[in-house]
Design a protein around this motif. Structure first.
Motif, PDB file in Angstrom:
ATOM      1  N   ILE A  73       8.747  10.120   4.417  1.00 58.01           N
ATOM      2  CA  ILE A  73       9.960   9.304   4.454  1.00 58.01           C
ATOM      3  C   ILE A  73       9.575   7.862   4.130  1.00 58.01           C
ATOM      4  O   ILE A  73       8.758   7.263   4.828  1.00 58.01           O
ATOM      5  CB  ILE A  73      10.629   9.390   5.842  1.00 58.01           C
ATOM      6  CG1 ILE A  73      10.858  10.862   6.222  1.00 58.01           C
ATOM      7  CG2 ILE A  73      11.932   8.595   5.851  1.00 58.01           C
ATOM      8  CD1 ILE A  73      11.386  11.062   7.656  1.00 58.01           C
ATOM      9  N   ASN A  74      10.132   7.365   3.028  1.00 58.27           N
ATOM     10  CA  ASN A  74       9.831   6.006   2.573  1.00 58.27           C
ATOM     11  C   ASN A  74      11.006   5.094   2.884  1.00 58.27           C
ATOM     12  O   ASN A  74      12.157   5.462   2.634  1.00 58.27           O
ATOM     13  CB  ASN A  74       9.619   5.980   1.056  1.00 58.27           C
ATOM     14  CG  ASN A  74       8.399   6.772   0.615  1.00 58.27           C
ATOM     15  OD1 ASN A  74       7.414   6.821   1.335  1.00 58.27           O
ATOM     16  ND2 ASN A  74       8.466   7.383  -0.546  1.00 58.27           N
ATOM     17  N   ARG A  75      10.732   3.903   3.390  1.00 59.14           N
ATOM     18  CA  ARG A  75      11.781   2.902   3.630  1.00 59.14           C
ATOM     19  C   ARG A  75      11.499   1.659   2.789  1.00 59.14           C
ATOM     20  O   ARG A  75      10.453   1.029   2.928  1.00 59.14           O
ATOM     21  CB  ARG A  75      11.832   2.509   5.102  1.00 59.14           C
ATOM     22  CG  ARG A  75      13.005   1.535   5.394  1.00 59.14           C
ATOM     23  CD  ARG A  75      12.934   0.960   6.781  1.00 59.14           C
ATOM     24  NE  ARG A  75      11.820   0.020   6.895  1.00 59.14           N
ATOM     25  CZ  ARG A  75      11.339  -0.448   8.054  1.00 59.14           C
ATOM     26  NH1 ARG A  75      11.872  -0.058   9.190  1.00 59.14           N
ATOM     27  NH2 ARG A  75      10.323  -1.288   8.061  1.00 59.14           N
ATOM     28  N   PHE A 129       8.597   3.916  11.510  1.00 62.97           N
ATOM     29  CA  PHE A 129       8.121   3.444  10.208  1.00 62.97           C
ATOM     30  C   PHE A 129       6.976   2.472  10.410  1.00 62.97           C
ATOM     31  O   PHE A 129       6.987   1.659  11.328  1.00 62.97           O
ATOM     32  CB  PHE A 129       9.257   2.734   9.461  1.00 62.97           C
ATOM     33  CG  PHE A 129      10.263   3.671   8.870  1.00 62.97           C
ATOM     34  CD1 PHE A 129       9.939   4.456   7.776  1.00 62.97           C
ATOM     35  CD2 PHE A 129      11.549   3.761   9.392  1.00 62.97           C
ATOM     36  CE1 PHE A 129      10.872   5.325   7.212  1.00 62.97           C
ATOM     37  CE2 PHE A 129      12.491   4.625   8.840  1.00 62.97           C
ATOM     38  CZ  PHE A 129      12.148   5.406   7.749  1.00 62.97           C
ATOM     39  N   ILE A 162      16.269   4.528   1.751  1.00 60.08           N
ATOM     40  CA  ILE A 162      15.398   5.549   2.340  1.00 60.08           C
ATOM     41  C   ILE A 162      15.214   6.646   1.308  1.00 60.08           C
ATOM     42  O   ILE A 162      16.179   7.050   0.638  1.00 60.08           O
ATOM     43  CB  ILE A 162      16.028   6.153   3.615  1.00 60.08           C
ATOM     44  CG1 ILE A 162      16.277   5.088   4.684  1.00 60.08           C
ATOM     45  CG2 ILE A 162      15.206   7.326   4.137  1.00 60.08           C
ATOM     46  CD1 ILE A 162      15.063   4.667   5.460  1.00 60.08           C
ATOM     47  N   LEU A 173      17.181  11.908  10.597  1.00 59.91           N
ATOM     48  CA  LEU A 173      16.332  10.744  10.327  1.00 59.91           C
ATOM     49  C   LEU A 173      16.150   9.899  11.593  1.00 59.91           C
ATOM     50  O   LEU A 173      15.019   9.505  11.929  1.00 59.91           O
ATOM     51  CB  LEU A 173      16.982   9.925   9.210  1.00 59.91           C
ATOM     52  CG  LEU A 173      16.275   8.647   8.798  1.00 59.91           C
ATOM     53  CD1 LEU A 173      14.909   8.958   8.190  1.00 59.91           C
ATOM     54  CD2 LEU A 173      17.138   7.884   7.783  1.00 59.91           C
TER      55      LEU A 173
END
Ligand code: MD3
Ligand code: FE
Length: 214
Positions: free
Chosen positions: A120-122, A47, A206, A38
């Protein structure tokens, strides 16, 4: 599928819907390698908060790795081989990501899953993802594999119509969910993240979602 026992499958598997499985803690065995992967991805593709076709800035920040990445802007939702921020291809999918996704899919009954995209979501406290379907992928025969890391979240899982009732599940650090078959096009979302501090990831959640997009 293994036997049902009080609604919870043996071996930490919980059925969520037909074709779907929740593998509690499955990612913990891959934790160090996945967190290193990551960091490597985010160093190349940071991001960012994307804008929806309707003009709203998403509260969830996103990036991608793999041959294709999911993007949204004023012109629509799509998969793109390049990061619009840099104009360069998305970072390669880390080996540990691919290994984890394949192992989870096989465990859930999808032995041939080869993801070509990882969104990839934050989530920071207050961030949410409203009820939606994932339908930008070419072939819905591929499952989606989702890995939760960091702060816990409340996941909402509904039916094939937006108006269908939703069930709620707590997704915690290390949980992996696999969505295939009739569940693949179910409406789903994440309620606003609660304040908290995770020992490994700090004040965030995450989520990695692996897809066969192309
Ligand atoms: C059920 N992400 O990225 S993961 C998404 O936690 C997304 O960040 C959420 O929904 C998150 O699109 C939920 C679980 C998930 C992902 C994809 C699905 C559930 C799904 C696709 C079909 C059905
Ligand atoms: Fe989704």
């Amino acid at each position: 599928m293994t036997d049902l026992f009080d609604g919870i499958e043996r071996g930490g598997r919980e059925p969520m819907g037909e074709g779907a499985a929740l593998l509690r803690g499955f990612a913990l065995a891959f934790e160090d390698e996945v967190l290193a992967g990551l960091d490597a991805v985010v160093a190349q593709a940071p991001f960012r908060h994307m804008v929806t076709p309707g003009g709203y800035t998403m509260s969830v920040a996103m990036t991608n790795c793999g041959a294709a990445g999911w993007v949204t802007d004023r012109s629509g939702y799509r998969y793109d081989a390049n990061d619009p921020l840099t104009g360069r291809p998305w970072p390669e999918m880390p080996e540990a990501f691919r290994t984890l996704a394949r192992a989870a899919a096989a465990e859930a009954g999808y032995p041939d899953f080869t993801p070509d995209a990882c969104l990839i979501n934050r989530y920071e406290p207050g961030a949410r993802l409203s009820l939606h379907q994932d339908r930008n992928e070419r072939d819905f025969a591929n499952p989606i594999v989702s890995v939760s890391l960091g702060l816990p979240a409340t996941f909402q899982f509904g039916g094939l119509q937006r108006s269908d009732p939703v069930r709620r599940y707590a997704l915690r650090h290390g949980d992996v969910a696999v969505w295939g078959g009739p569940s693949r096009l179910a409406f789903h979302g994440v309620t606003a993240l609660k304040e908290g501090m995770h020992p490994r990831l700090g004040r965030m959640r995450i989520n990695l979602t692996f897809r066969g997009a192309l």
